[in-house]
Design an enzyme around this catalytic site. Structure first.
Site, short mmCIF file in Angstrom:
data_model
loop_
_atom_site.label_atom_id
_atom_site.label_comp_id
_atom_site.label_asym_id
_atom_site.label_seq_id
_atom_site.Cartn_x
_atom_site.Cartn_y
_atom_site.Cartn_z
N ASP A 100 0.84 -1.19 0.00
CA ASP A 100 0.00 0.00 0.00
C ASP A 100 0.88 1.24 0.00
O ASP A 100 2.06 1.20 0.36
CB ASP A 100 -0.93 0.02 1.22
CG ASP A 100 -2.25 0.69 0.91
OD1 ASP A 100 -2.33 1.42 -0.10
OD2 ASP A 100 -3.21 0.49 1.67
N ALA B 232 -3.55 4.36 -7.91
CA ALA B 232 -4.15 4.30 -6.57
C ALA B 232 -4.29 5.69 -5.96
O ALA B 232 -3.55 6.62 -6.28
CB ALA B 232 -3.32 3.41 -5.66
N GLN C 118 -7.22 8.19 -3.12
CA GLN C 118 -8.61 8.56 -2.82
C GLN C 118 -9.05 9.51 -3.92
O GLN C 118 -8.59 10.63 -4.01
CB GLN C 118 -8.68 9.25 -1.46
CG GLN C 118 -10.08 9.32 -0.85
CD GLN C 118 -11.09 10.13 -1.65
OE1 GLN C 118 -11.97 9.57 -2.31
NE2 GLN C 118 -10.97 11.44 -1.64
N SER C 119 -9.99 9.07 -4.77
CA SER C 119 -10.28 9.83 -6.00
C SER C 119 -11.68 10.44 -6.04
O SER C 119 -12.09 10.91 -7.10
CB SER C 119 -10.09 8.92 -7.22
OG SER C 119 -10.96 7.80 -7.15
N SER D 122 -5.52 14.30 -12.74
CA SER D 122 -6.94 14.61 -12.93
C SER D 122 -7.17 16.02 -13.44
O SER D 122 -6.38 16.95 -13.16
CB SER D 122 -7.67 14.43 -11.59
OG SER D 122 -8.97 14.98 -11.62
N GLU E 146 -9.19 17.86 -12.20
CA GLU E 146 -9.48 18.66 -11.01
C GLU E 146 -8.29 19.53 -10.59
O GLU E 146 -8.45 20.44 -9.78
CB GLU E 146 -9.88 17.76 -9.84
CG GLU E 146 -11.19 17.01 -10.05
CD GLU E 146 -12.41 17.92 -10.00
OE1 GLU E 146 -12.32 19.03 -9.44
OE2 GLU E 146 -13.46 17.50 -10.54
N TYR F 89 -9.04 17.10 -3.17
CA TYR F 89 -8.56 16.09 -4.11
C TYR F 89 -7.73 16.73 -5.22
O TYR F 89 -6.63 16.26 -5.54
CB TYR F 89 -9.75 15.33 -4.71
CG TYR F 89 -9.36 14.44 -5.88
CD1 TYR F 89 -8.57 13.31 -5.68
CD2 TYR F 89 -9.78 14.74 -7.18
CE1 TYR F 89 -8.20 12.50 -6.76
CE2 TYR F 89 -9.42 13.94 -8.24
CZ TYR F 89 -8.64 12.83 -8.03
OH TYR F 89 -8.26 12.03 -9.09
N THR G 16 -22.66 9.34 -11.70
CA THR G 16 -23.07 8.62 -12.91
C THR G 16 -23.57 7.22 -12.57
O THR G 16 -24.61 6.79 -13.05
CB THR G 16 -21.89 8.52 -13.90
OG1 THR G 16 -20.72 8.08 -13.19
CG2 THR G 16 -21.60 9.86 -14.55
N ARG H 68 -19.57 18.08 -17.08
CA ARG H 68 -18.27 17.43 -17.10
C ARG H 68 -17.96 16.93 -18.52
O ARG H 68 -18.85 16.73 -19.34
CB ARG H 68 -18.25 16.21 -16.15
CG ARG H 68 -18.28 16.55 -14.68
CD ARG H 68 -16.98 17.16 -14.21
NE ARG H 68 -16.96 17.32 -12.77
CZ ARG H 68 -17.52 18.32 -12.10
NH1 ARG H 68 -18.18 19.25 -12.77
NH2 ARG H 68 -17.44 18.39 -10.78
#
Length: 324
Positions: free
Chosen positions: A63, A86, A88-89, A130, A132, A154, A195, A222
């Site tokens: 991890d 990997a 937290q998305s 991302s 974002e 994020y 979604t 989006r």
């Protein structure tokens, strides 16, 4: 046989990427957390295939918050390609657990870069970042050169990881690629994403198991594509002879309302009969006009998204109905 290592292999993107790499003849290794239940994961069909599992598909307990274990696995496997998916998305959830988001998404990426820096033969690295990171950009559409200005935890964590990757590429000579991914969905999307929530509710209503669906702001827009298309872009980016950053997007904006209408229409339902607004589901800050220009990926890598928005939502909705 080319070896690849995937962090986040049990996620939506990880499962599609695993299928793609296996089809390309790869030996695929992935990091799974001890809390992951493989029998019920997105890898269940591969995990159950004895011709693949422990032959060309190998899973390792490791991890991002345990760098010793991750270092040990990478030293043992010695992959030539590493796909870092990997973290937290979930944007909305990042407001509730900002420290966890930054720990895994930002610091987890830095730990991975430090491990790679020490390896005698570092693999080529793809980092899934991302849209974002752009927040509320003045430039529409965005490109790889659009300034980062995140407006949620994020996005902030991803901006840190994205810039760190660039630093390590320049300072330490790593073959490191940032893939700036716009929203991409599939029937394997997490159940807490809007979604999937809509498509699941439409199927449940059609089956008579649910009557109402509560949503927040359905005007939010989006740039939505299919995860299968985006993982193909990841692979193409690591086949190019030189490392660079690439943006993957459809270049088309759709609203949550569009998702709602397409999903219910796929099942011959009228959404007006079943949907109500819930102010409690509104986000503290909503990014605007996040739509990407993927010209560079198209020109340099030959990447083109192949699944239309309407087909994506229909596929997701019918998959939910089959599950029911």
């Amino acid at each position: 046989m080319t070896k690849a290592f995937i962090t986040g292999i049990t996620g939506q993107d990880g499962s599609y990427l695993t299928e793609l790499l296996l089809a390309q003849g790869y030996e695929v290794h992935g990091a799974v957390r001890r809390t992951s239940t493989l029998e019920r994961s997105r890898l269940a069909h591969l995990y159950a295939d004895q011709s693949l599992y422990n032959r060309r598909l190998f899973l390792h307990y490791a991890d991002l918050d345990d760098p010793t274990t991750l270092r040990r696995v990478l030293t043992k496997v010695q992959p030539s390609e590493l796909y870092h998916l990997a973290g937290q998305s979930h944007v909305g959830l990042s407001f509730e657990i900002p420290e966890t988001t930054c720990e895994f998404t930002a610091m987890g990426t830095l730990r991975l870069l430090e491990i790679m820096r020490d390896l005698p033969d570092p693999p080529r690295l793809f980092h899934a970042t991302s849209s974002e990171i752009f927040g509320q950009p003045e430039q529409v559409p965005q490109t790889e050169n659009t300034p980062m200005a995140p407006i949620n935890p994020y996005g902030c964590a991803k901006a840190f990881a994205t810039q760190m990757l660039r630093i390590y590429r320049d300072a330490h000579g790593l073959f490191a690629v940032n893939g700036i991914l716009y929203n991409h969905e599939s029937p394997r999307r997490g159940e807490n994403f809007v979604t999937r929530k809509i498509c699941r509710a439409a199927a449940a209503i059609k089956a008579g198991r649910q009557h109402q669906l509560k949503l927040g702001d359905t005007s939010a827009r989006r740039d939505w594509g299919h995860a299968r298309d985006y993982v193909r872009g990841m692979w193409l980016a690591l086949q190019h002879p030189t490392p660079d950053d690439y943006l993957f997007a459809t270049g088309k904006l759709h609203s949550v309302q569009d998702v709602l209408e397409q999903s219910f229409a796929a099942l011959d339902l009228d959404w007006r009969d079943h949907v109500e607004s819930d102010p409690g589901l509104l986000r503290p800050a909503e990014p605007m006009k996040l739509v990407g220009d993927a010209s560079k990926a198209r020109t340099v890598l030959g990447w083109v998204p192949q699944t239309a928005f309407a087909d994506l939502i229909r596929e997701m909705t019918l998959a939910e109905l089959r599950l029911i």
